[in-house]
Design an enzyme around this catalytic site. Structure first.
Site, PDB file in Angstrom:
ATOM      1  N   ARG A 111    -125.414 -43.009 -47.327  1.00 53.52           N
ATOM      2  CA  ARG A 111    -126.819 -42.323 -47.083  1.00 53.52           C
ATOM      3  C   ARG A 111    -126.744 -40.881 -48.517  1.00 53.52           C
ATOM      4  NH1 ARG A 111    -128.564 -36.961 -45.896  1.00 53.52           N
ATOM      5  NH2 ARG A 111    -131.166 -37.215 -46.056  1.00 53.52           N
ATOM      6  N   VAL A 112    -127.793 -40.680 -49.206  1.00 50.85           N
ATOM      7  CA  VAL A 112    -128.005 -39.888 -50.693  1.00 50.85           C
ATOM      8  C   VAL A 112    -128.760 -39.121 -49.853  1.00 50.85           C
ATOM      9  CG1 VAL A 112    -127.851 -38.706 -51.775  1.00 50.85           C
ATOM     10  CG2 VAL A 112    -126.228 -40.735 -51.733  1.00 50.85           C
TER      11      VAL A 112
ATOM     12  N   THR B 184    -128.362 -26.964 -45.159  1.00 49.85           N
ATOM     13  CA  THR B 184    -128.141 -27.284 -47.021  1.00 49.85           C
ATOM     14  C   THR B 184    -128.891 -25.530 -47.316  1.00 49.85           C
ATOM     15  OG1 THR B 184    -129.418 -29.074 -46.785  1.00 49.85           O
ATOM     16  CG2 THR B 184    -129.679 -28.392 -48.846  1.00 49.85           C
TER      17      THR B 184
ATOM     18  N   ASP C  94    -132.065 -36.122 -50.247  1.00 51.32           N
ATOM     19  CA  ASP C  94    -132.949 -35.146 -51.206  1.00 51.32           C
ATOM     20  C   ASP C  94    -132.059 -34.234 -52.316  1.00 51.32           C
ATOM     21  OD1 ASP C  94    -133.383 -33.847 -48.830  1.00 51.32           O
ATOM     22  OD2 ASP C  94    -134.440 -32.520 -50.202  1.00 51.32           O
TER      23      ASP C  94
ATOM     24  N   GLY D  88    -134.143 -29.393 -45.421  1.00 50.23           N
ATOM     25  CA  GLY D  88    -134.895 -30.260 -44.679  1.00 50.23           C
ATOM     26  C   GLY D  88    -134.650 -31.897 -44.456  1.00 50.23           C
ATOM     27  N   SER D  89    -135.759 -32.915 -44.075  1.00 52.49           N
ATOM     28  CA  SER D  89    -135.957 -34.266 -43.731  1.00 52.49           C
ATOM     29  C   SER D  89    -135.348 -34.796 -45.350  1.00 52.49           C
ATOM     30  CB  SER D  89    -137.239 -34.895 -43.230  1.00 52.49           C
ATOM     31  OG  SER D  89    -136.897 -33.941 -41.765  1.00 52.49           O
TER      32      SER D  89
END
Length: 345
Positions: A240-241, A212, A243, A264-265
């Site tokens: 799926r979306v 990202t 952050d 990241g996660s």
């Protein structure tokens, strides 16, 4: 006569010094901080040639944003220009280098936030917008909404005159092979456990979603902005979306606190509202940026997440913090000298 000339000379000299001091004092701070993703990035995972490529592209992105800030442009424009450079490069998981979904599609997300007005715009699941960050800005500036998704967002972007491309534009062989490897691992999991649900038991087992990109900027007018853009998670399903397009999770800006962009996660950053968490600590606890960022990342780590954030305040103070092995990152200020880094230095 000599006394009068002396006084005039002294007055002239004092005026010159005063003018110089005034000019220096009124030179507002400008700052741009960027990231190109965080994850398992160590010297043994990328070649010297790849390292050189990444640093060159990060430098290009910094210089693009700096050119805007140095000429008196806005923080929004600087964020846009720097992110465009990374979106147009196959090196990052955004724009041209976006990863593939389970169905072999590229679905992109992005968001922008204006620290002066706290207006925001976001798009999720777009497939034909060449630069998703531009679509997010269009949502913020040309609509009453904050977020648009999927075909509706693509249609809106087209109506706003943004550059539209065939979905094949986003395909790169490297990302395609990443999907094939992920599918192979998925099959191993399914064969071993005998349950399709096993694939989603621990989504963090697939370290294929990092890359990202994001930018935070402070302009000469004292305004902050934050932007984030991503291709999402390799092998993701069911729309799926993460952050990145979620204001308060992967992106946030407020002149009274900070501008933040995260990577990241995604699920963990959403669950802990990482970006707003940092801003709240700065506002209510008066914590230094680095401490606030570390506290927020500790919360992410506590629920088995990892990644990084870039944070900037209206005085030009910044931090580039991460709890992963590395993060593509860089910054540039009034001196115009770009600084880039990748590993834990």
């Amino acid at each position: 006569m000599k006394n009068i000339n002396y006084k005039l000379a002294t007055l002239t000299l004092c005026t010159l010094f005063a003018s110089s001091a005034l000019a220096n004092n009124t030179q507002a701070p400008i700052r741009l901080v960027i990231h190109g993703g965080a994850g398992t990035i160590t010297k043994d995972t990328i070649t010297p040639e790849q390292e050189k490529e990444y640093k060159a592209k990060l430098t290009e992105a910094l210089n693009a944003g700096y050119a805007v800030l140095n000429s008196g442009g806005t923080s929004i424009e600087a964020v846009q220009k720097s992110i465009n450079v990374m979106e147009d490069s196959p090196l990052f998981n955004a724009g041209k280098g976006a990863v593939f979904t389970h169905d072999g599609r590229n679905e992109l997300d992005a968001s922008i936030m204006d620290g002066k007005t706290r207006k925001a715009g976001a798009v999720a699941g777009v497939t034909t917008v060449k630069n998703p960050i531009n679509a997010a800005i269009a949502v913020m500036e040309k609509s009453p909404h904050v977020m648009m998704v999927s075909q509706g967002a693509d249609l809106f972007a087209k109506e706003q005159g943004l550059t539209i491309v065939d979905p094949s534009y986003f395909r790169t062989e490297y990302r395609w092979q990443q999907l094939q490897k992920a599918l192979e691992k998925e099959q191993v999991v399914l064969d071993h456990d005998g349950k399709t649900a096993a694939l989603f038991a621990d989504p963090m087992m697939y370290d294929y979603k990092y890359g990202t990109v994001g930018a935070v900027a402070l302009d000469q007018h004292g305004n902050l902005a934050a932007g984030t853009s991503t291709g999402g998670m390799t092998n993701k399903r069911y729309g799926r979306v993460g952050d990145s397009p979620i204001i308060g999770a992967g992106n946030y800006a407020d002149n009274e606190t900070v501008a933040v962009s995260a990577t990241g996660s995604g699920e963990m950053f959403i669950r802990t509202l990482t970006a707003f968490n940092i801003a709240a600590q700065v506002k209510y606890q008066k914590l230094p940026l680095e401490q606030a960022a570390q506290n927020a990342l500790d919360e992410v780590k506590a629920i088995n997440g990892s990644g990084g954030v870039i944070v900037l305040d209206k005085s030009g103070n910044y931090t580039m913090s991460f709890n992963s092995e590395g993060m593509y990152r860089g910054t540039i200020g009034n001196d115009g000298k770009p600084l880039v880094a990748i590993y834990k230095d």
